[in-house]
Design an enzyme around this catalytic site. Structure first.
Site, mmCIF file in Angstrom:
data_model
loop_
_atom_site.group_PDB
_atom_site.id
_atom_site.type_symbol
_atom_site.label_atom_id
_atom_site.label_comp_id
_atom_site.label_asym_id
_atom_site.label_seq_id
_atom_site.Cartn_x
_atom_site.Cartn_y
_atom_site.Cartn_z
ATOM 1 N N HIS A 191 40.441 58.782 60.766
ATOM 2 C CA HIS A 191 41.092 59.189 59.517
ATOM 3 C C HIS A 191 40.613 60.555 59.024
ATOM 4 O O HIS A 191 41.170 61.096 58.065
ATOM 5 C CB HIS A 191 40.840 58.131 58.445
ATOM 6 C CG HIS A 191 41.952 58.012 57.451
ATOM 7 N ND1 HIS A 191 43.103 58.766 57.510
ATOM 8 C CD2 HIS A 191 42.095 57.219 56.352
ATOM 9 C CE1 HIS A 191 43.897 58.451 56.502
ATOM 10 N NE2 HIS A 191 43.307 57.522 55.782
ATOM 11 N N ASP A 243 46.175 61.114 59.581
ATOM 12 C CA ASP A 243 46.541 60.409 58.356
ATOM 13 C C ASP A 243 47.315 59.141 58.676
ATOM 14 O O ASP A 243 47.809 58.947 59.798
ATOM 15 C CB ASP A 243 47.377 61.322 57.457
ATOM 16 C CG ASP A 243 46.555 62.471 56.890
ATOM 17 O OD1 ASP A 243 45.343 62.276 56.683
ATOM 18 O OD2 ASP A 243 47.121 63.555 56.673
#
Length: 433
Positions: free
Chosen positions: A405, A409
């Site tokens: 992450h 995204d």
């Protein structure tokens, strides 16, 4: 009689060294040409080193667990015939006096660089060169303190400049050292002690398990793991495979599993979303030119290895099936070459092969994504038709996409795994093989 120098052979472009794990031949043993003399291991693959000649092993220049660089002489074999020791090839353009001076310097270094017993006999699993160890001993740096120095060399090794910089700044940061020791003390004291009774068995981790443990912890500490899960209807794929698997095995001489079909879908999805086919190097993002799919494979020992299918997007289904079977079979036999576990850009792991419905895998660094394939199960499902909806039996599975992450995204991570599902659900049932 002649003497032949057995050197550690080149085992792949990205492999510079290996650890001796076992000597198969001892001093005095006879050796046939192409017979294995010793076993070595890189960070993931175990290999045998054969002799190029027939003769008698008269000297072992390294011991078990020693780290050897590619090209280094590891043993001397006595053979019949002319002297077989390779001479150093020196270009005629180098002046003899320069050669003599270099030779003197090398001999001087051998005589003067000695490593104290306290450092030499340490149980550290990290590799430190004799020069680094010598500087550490001279400066009063313990092996525990040496292990804490960040390395800038290959695979994080501590170089001469690293330890000299540390020594230079060491006196300026006593508080940091004190705090570090305090933290280490607190951690060690807070660790729950393990009680062992007479009926328990203590088993030391093997080398590969220790490496895997290190990789897993490092990955968790490096990447911000997050997961997207999607359910996919595999009914068309199951029917197509059932129809063609016998024909494929009869024609190609090997089985047609689901794995190459999964790999093909993943390779296509990576071409659609190249933002997952990347690596992270500090603050830099490296876009990978090739799609090299890692294929997590379980070994008979219970350990895990990840052979890599290079340029997976350029293979048709037959080529993919052959690559999957070849790498999988040789992984189980311990016959993989070191380069065949390097260079992966994305990894796929089939947790469903052990009955798991889904899993949350750990990213294979320095990649940014990994896909877990769950078990294919018959489940009741709503089937939509122009005439209306009804309940039917469908073959379904879960895909779990784990991604970093820091770089990926949720939108990209979710769209990628959805695209993989679309390729599987849209599989052409009229396809020939």
């Amino acid at each position: 009689m002649a003497r032949f120098e057995l050197k550690l052979p080149r085992m792949g472009e990205s492999v510079a060294e290996a650890t001796i794990t076992n000597w198969l031949k001892q001093v005095g043993d006879k050796i046939e040409a192409d017979e294995a003399v010793l076993e070595v291991a890189t960070d993931k693959v175990d290999s045998e080193v054969p002799s190029e000649v027939s003769g008698v092993l008269i000297e072992q220049l390294f011991s078990k667990d020693d780290l050897v660089e590619v090209g280094q002489i590891i043993a001397i074999i006595e053979t019949e015939g002319e002297d077989a020791i390779a001479e150093l090839e020196i270009e005629e353009t180098i002046a003899p006096e320069i050669i003599e001076e270099v030779t003197k310097n090398i001999e001087f270094a051998k005589e003067t660089v000695s490593v104290p017993e306290s450092i030499k006999s340490s149980s550290s699993e990290k590799f430190f060169s004799p020069l680094v160890k010598n500087i550490a001993a001279t400066e009063g740096i313990s092996i525990e303190e040496l292990e804490q120095i960040p390395g800038t060399g290959s695979e994080g090794r501590v170089t001469k400049n690293d330890i000299l910089d540390y020594v230079k700044n060491r006196s300026n940061q006593p508080q940091i050292k004190t705090e570090q020791k305090f933290v280490e003390t607190v951690v060690s004291k807070s660790t729950v002690p393990v009680s062992v009774n007479g009926g328990d068995e203590i088993i030391e981790m093997d080398r590969m398990r220790k490496l895997i443990a290190g990789y897993m912890i490092s990955s968790q500490q490096t990447s911000a793991h997050v997961y997207s899960v999607i359910e996919v209807d595999m009914t068309n794929v199951v029917k197509w495979r059932d129809k063609h698997k016998n024909e494929f095995e009869k024609r190609e001489g090997e089985k047609l599993t689901f794995t190459p079909i999964f790999m093909e879908a993943v390779a296509k999805a990576l071409k659609d979303y190249p933002g997952l086919n990347i690596s992270v190097d500090g603050d830099n993002i490296i876009k990978r030119k090739n799609i090299n799919l890692g294929m997590a494979a379980a070994l008979p020992s219970g350990n895990l290895i990840v052979p890599v299918i290079k340029n997976a997007d350029q293979l048709n289904l037959v080529g993919m099936a052959k690559a999957v079977n070849d790498l999988g079979n040789r992984a189980k036999l311990g016959k993989l070459k070191p380069d065949e576990t390097k260079g992966g850009t994305y990894t796929v792991t089939n947790v469903g092969s052990f009955g798991s419905v889904f899993g949350t895998p750990i990213i294979n660094q320095p990649e940014v994504g990994i896909l877990a394939l769950g078990a294919i199960r018959k489940v009741p499902a709503v089937i939509e038709t122009p005439e209306g909806d009804f309940i039917g039996i469908r073959q379904k599975m879960f895909l779990t996409h784990g991604y970093d992450h820091r770089i990926v995204d949720g939108a990209l991570g979710g769209m990628f795994v959805k695209r993989v599902a679309e390729y599987l659900e849209g599989f052409d049932v009229t396809r020939t093989i």
